[in-house]
Design a protein around this motif. Structure first.
Motif, short mmCIF file in Angstrom:
data_model
loop_
_atom_site.label_atom_id
_atom_site.label_comp_id
_atom_site.label_asym_id
_atom_site.label_seq_id
_atom_site.Cartn_x
_atom_site.Cartn_y
_atom_site.Cartn_z
N THR A 242 12.96 -8.08 19.54
CA THR A 242 13.00 -8.44 20.96
C THR A 242 12.63 -7.23 21.80
OG1 THR A 242 14.70 -10.10 20.53
CG2 THR A 242 14.48 -9.32 22.80
N SER B 70 17.90 -12.00 23.62
CA SER B 70 16.98 -13.06 24.01
C SER B 70 17.71 -14.29 24.55
CB SER B 70 16.12 -13.44 22.80
OG SER B 70 15.22 -14.45 23.15
N GLU C 14 11.33 -10.88 25.36
CA GLU C 14 10.38 -11.62 24.51
C GLU C 14 10.75 -11.36 23.07
OE1 GLU C 14 6.43 -10.38 25.48
OE2 GLU C 14 6.59 -11.07 27.55
#
Length: 162
Positions: A28, A65, A17
């Motif tokens: 992240t 990510s 995320e």
């Protein structure tokens, strides 16, 4: 002198995320599972899984990510950072996060192999995206130059005195 260094190899527990700070820098987060396997006294195989909270900043976080998914195997190098928080039960707790400054994608859940696909961080000749170990603010760091050790030979002389 003190050292705060962590090296983990494990699998992602969920997709990374990414959020962005007001400065525009990426942060992240993802959980990483590491397993320890052994046989108990009766010969039964036992497994213990540890979960680690991983945080990657800047370009390294953006790369994670973009390329990492749940189940991917990854090498993470970084440092431990503790933080206090208050739980839902109003009890103050302590959590430990791994602030990564190097990441190497080792393989995926599907291939299960330790293929050396991509390396990001402060070592080697692969693309470099790293976070300095002294502060959480993301910036790029020059790669360290390490000499590769010579290959191990199967021909060992019998002249070794021990």
């Amino acid at each position: 002198m003190s050292v705060n260094k962590v090296i983990l190899v494990g699998r992602l527990g969920r997709d990374p995320e990414t959020r962005y700070m007001p400065s525009g820098d990426a942060v992240t987060n993802f959980p990483l599972a590491t397993d320890e396997k052994w046989r108990d006294k009766s010969g039964q195989q036992q497994t213990k899984t540890e979960w680690h909270n991983i945080t990657l900043y800047g370009k390294l976080g953006e790369i994670a990510s973009q390329y990492l998914r749940k189940g991917n195997q990854v090498f993470i190098e970084g440092r431990i950072q503790s933080r206090k928080y208050t739980g839902k039960d109003n009890v103050e707790r302590l959590a430990y996060d791994i602030i990564g400054n190097e990441m190497k994608m080792l393989g995926s859940r599907d291939d299960g192999a330790g293929s050396d696909r991509n390396s990001y961080g402060s070592h080697g000749a692969a693309p470099v995206a790293s976070v300095p170990t002294s502060s959480p603010a993301p910036t790029q760091r020059q790669p360290h130059q390490y000499q590769q050790s010579p290959p191990v030979s199967d021909d060992i002389d019998d002249d070794i005195p021990f």
